[in-house]
Design an enzyme around this catalytic site. Structure first.
Site, short mmCIF file in Angstrom:
data_model
loop_
_atom_site.label_atom_id
_atom_site.label_comp_id
_atom_site.label_asym_id
_atom_site.label_seq_id
_atom_site.Cartn_x
_atom_site.Cartn_y
_atom_site.Cartn_z
CB SER A 34 -10.40 16.47 4.26
OG SER A 34 -11.77 16.41 4.07
CG ASP A 175 -3.38 10.26 -3.05
OD1 ASP A 175 -4.59 10.43 -2.83
OD2 ASP A 175 -2.49 10.57 -2.25
CD GLU A 406 -0.33 5.15 4.18
OE1 GLU A 406 0.87 4.93 4.48
OE2 GLU A 406 -0.68 6.09 3.46
C1 9WN Z 1 -1.77 13.21 -0.12
C2 9WN Z 1 -3.49 10.91 4.55
C3 9WN Z 1 -3.63 10.77 3.06
C4 9WN Z 1 -4.93 10.07 2.66
C5 9WN Z 1 -4.98 9.73 1.18
C6 9WN Z 1 -3.72 8.97 0.81
C7 9WN Z 1 -2.47 9.79 1.20
C8 9WN Z 1 -1.41 11.98 0.67
C9 9WN Z 1 -0.03 11.52 0.24
O1 9WN Z 1 -2.50 10.03 2.57
O2 9WN Z 1 -2.44 10.98 0.45
O3 9WN Z 1 -2.98 13.74 0.32
O4 9WN Z 1 0.94 12.21 0.61
O5 9WN Z 1 0.10 10.53 -0.47
O6 9WN Z 1 -3.71 8.62 -0.53
O7 9WN Z 1 -6.14 8.97 0.91
O8 9WN Z 1 -6.02 10.88 2.97
O9 9WN Z 1 -3.68 9.68 5.19
#
Ligand code: 9WN
Length: 444
Positions: A34, A175, A406
Site C-alpha cells: 500500500s 514494522d 531498501e
Molecule cells: C511487511 C514492502 C514493505 C514496506 C514496509 C516494510 C516491509 C513487510 C515485511 O516491506 O514490511 O509489510 O515483510 O517486512 O517495513 O514499510 O511497506 O516494501
C-alpha cells in the site's frame, strides 16, 4: 551523476513493473504494498504518469467496502510459497466483487492522497493528454481517498481521542521499530507458531537484518487474533492485544487531509475542501494533545491499551514536522532533536545513542529514503530550506554511491536489504527533479 542515477532508477522501476502494479522488490516482496504504491507513484509521475495512476488504481480497486485500503494486494500469479504470510494465511473473504484471499486485512499509512496530488501536479508537464488523464484519475480516486480517511478516523479511532490506532506493527510501515517494544511486550509470543507457519523472509535476506523469531511469532499471533474476529474493528480494543497511536502514521493522516483539500479544490468542491482543512487541524491538535511528552520534549507512540506514551526515541517522533500548524516551540524542539548527535542528516530510524541502536536491523537504526523524504517535506513546510537542501543532497549521494537499496547503514552508508527497491528508485527521481517549493507552506 544525476543522469546516471536517473537512468538506474528508471531501470529499477521498469524491472519491478508487473503489468498493472509495481512490486517493491521482485524477490522479497512479490505483491503490491500500500504505502509503497504511493511513494512509487510520486516518482513514476516524472517518467510514466500512466503507470503511476494505474498502480494507485490497482490498489484502490482492492479497497474494502468499509473504506480500508489493504496493506498488501496479492498478485494471483505469485505462488503462496513466495511470500509469508500470504493469501491463504490472511484468508480474507470475498468482498465487493473481488475473489476471496485477494488482500490482507490490515492497513498502512495513508500516503495516497499526498501521492495523488503530487502525480496530478506533475502530469500537466507531460501535455494535454496527461492532464486529461490526471483529471479523470483524480475524480475516480477522490471519493475512495475520502472513504479511506473515514475508515481510519472513525473505525480506527480506538482511543476515542481523534487519532487512528494501529493494531499491528506492519500497519505502521516502520514494522520493527523500538517504538512498539513496550506495547509488544504485552502481546503473547508463541514460538510454536513459527513451526506451524514458516518464515520465508529469512530465505531471501539476512537474519541479522530482519525481526527476530520472537517478534515474528507476535506478528503472526496478532494477525490470527484480528482474523479470528473477521477483521472487524468493533470492540477490538478489548479483544486484541495491541493498539497504538503512532506520531508518523497520524502526521501522514493529517497531511492527507491537506492533500484532499487541494484535490477537492481542483474538483470544484469548495465546501469539502474547507472540511478537509478543518480535519487536518483537528488531527494536528489531537497529535499534540495525545502524543507530545513535555517531560522528554519529544513525540512518542501512545499505547492505547495502557494509556502510556512509550519511551523509545524513534524517527516517527520527528514526523509531526510535516504539519504546517504545529506550534512553533514544538517545531523548534523537533529541529533541535534532529540536529543533535541522536539523529543528524540523513536521519536514521532510531536514536543513534540508544543502547540498543542497531545499524543493521530493520527499523532499529538504518536509514530509509521514504522517511527522509517525509522529513524533507517537513523541513520545506516550515521554511528550513538550507537543511532541506542538505538532506536532499545527502539522500541523492547515498543512493548514487550505494545503489537503490531498501535501506542503508546509518554510518557507512552501505546498502542493505533488497538491492533494487522501488520506492528508493522512485523517490530518487523526485529528489533529482528537486522541487523545493513547499506543497503546504504556512502561507498556503
Ligand atoms: C511487511 C514492502 C514493505 C514496506 C514496509 C516494510 C516491509 C513487510 C515485511 O516491506 O514490511 O509489510 O515483510 O517486512 O517495513 O514499510 O511497506 O516494501
Amino acid at each position: 551523476m544525476s543522469a546516471e542515477l536517473w537512468n538506474s532508477a528508471v531501470r529499477v522501476l521498469d524491472t519491478n513493473w508487473a503489468g498493472d502494479h509495481m512490486v517493491p522488490s521482485r524477490r522479497l516482496y512479490p505483491h503490491q504494498w500500500s504505502w509503497d504504491a504511493a511513494f512509487i507513484a510520486i516518482g513514476l509521475a516524472y517518467v510514466n504518469p500512466t503507470r503511476a495512476w494505474r498502480d494507485l488504481r490497482s490498489l484502490f480497486e482492492a479497497q474494502w467496502p468499509d473504506g480500508r485500503v489493504p496493506h498488501i494486494v496479492f498478485d494471483p500469479a505469485t505462488a503462496e510459497a513466495d511470500y509469508f504470510p500470504g493469501p491463504a494465511f490472511w484468508n480474507v473473504p470475498a468482498y465487493a466483487g473481488r475473489a476471496a484471499r485477494g488482500s490482507t486485512g490490515i492497513v498502512q499509512p495513508p500516503m495516497h492522497a499526498i501521492a495523488a496530488w503530487e502525480v496530478y501536479r506533475h502530469a500537466a508537464a507531460h501535455g494535454a493528454n496527461c492532464a486529461q488523464e490526471a483529471r479523470t484519475e483524480l475524480e475516480w480516486l477522490y471519493p475512495r481517498l475520502v472513504a479511506q480517511q473515514r475508515y481510519l478516523t472513525t473505525d480506527r479511532n480506538l482511543g476515542r481521542g481523534g487519532l487512528a490506532g494501529i493494531v499491528h506493527p506492519w500497519e505502521s510501515g516502520l514494522d520493527n521499530s523500538p517504538a512498539w517494544d513496550e506495547a509488544m511486550a504485552n502481546v503473547p509470543a508463541d514460538l510454536a507458531l513459527l513451526s506451524q507457519y514458516r518464515r520465508r523472509d529469512l530465505d531471501v535476506s539476512h537474519a541479522a537484518h530482519r525481526p527476530t523469531d520472537l517478534d515474528y511469532s507476535r506478528y503472526v499471533g496478532l494477525v490470527l487474533s484480528y482474523r479470528a474476529g473477521g477483521y472487524a474493528d468493533d470492540g477490538l480494543l478489548d479483544r486484541h492485544a495491541l493498539a497504538v497511536e503512532c506520531p508518523a502514521f497520524n502526521s501522514i493522516l493529517a497531511s492527507a487531509e491537506l492533500a484532499l483539500a487541494q484535490i477537492a479544490g481542483v474538483l470544484g468542491l469548495a465546501a469539502e475542501s474547507a472540511t478537509h482543512r478543518d480535519r487536518a487541524g483537528q488531527i494536528t491538535t489531537a497529535i499534540v494533545k495525545r502524543l507530545w511528552n513535555p517531560a522528554t520534549g519529544r513525540f512518542h507512540a501512545l499505547d492505547v491499551k495502557t494509556g502510556k506514551l512509550t519511551p523509545a526515541n524513534c524517527v516517527s517522533g520527528l514526523l509531526p514536522l510535516m504539519l504546517p500548524d504545529l506550534p512553533a516551540e514544538l517545531v523548534e524542539a523537533i529541529m533541535a532533536e534532529m540536529r543533535s548527535e541522536r539523529f543528524g542528516l540523513p536521519v536514521p530510524s532510531y536514536d543513534r545513542t540508544a543502547a540498543d541502536f542497531d545499524t543493521m536491523r530493520y527499523w532499529r537504526g538504518p536509514v530509509w529514503i521514504n522517511v527522509n523524504w517525509l522529513i524533507r517535506r517537513g523541513l520545506l513546510v516550515h521554511g528550513f530550506r538550507d537543511e532541506a537542501e542538505d538532506l536532499r543532497a545527502a539522500m541523492v549521494r547515498l543512493v548514487h554511491r550505494n545503489g537503490h537499496f531498501e535501506y542503508f547503514h546509518p554510518t557507512t552508508g552501505e546498502g542493505l536489504g533488497a538491492p533494487t527497491f522501488s520506492w528508493t528508485a522512485a523517490l530518487s527521481l523526485d529528489l533529482l527533479a528537486d522541487r523545493s517549493v513547499p506543497a503546504y507552506s504556512k502561507a498556503g
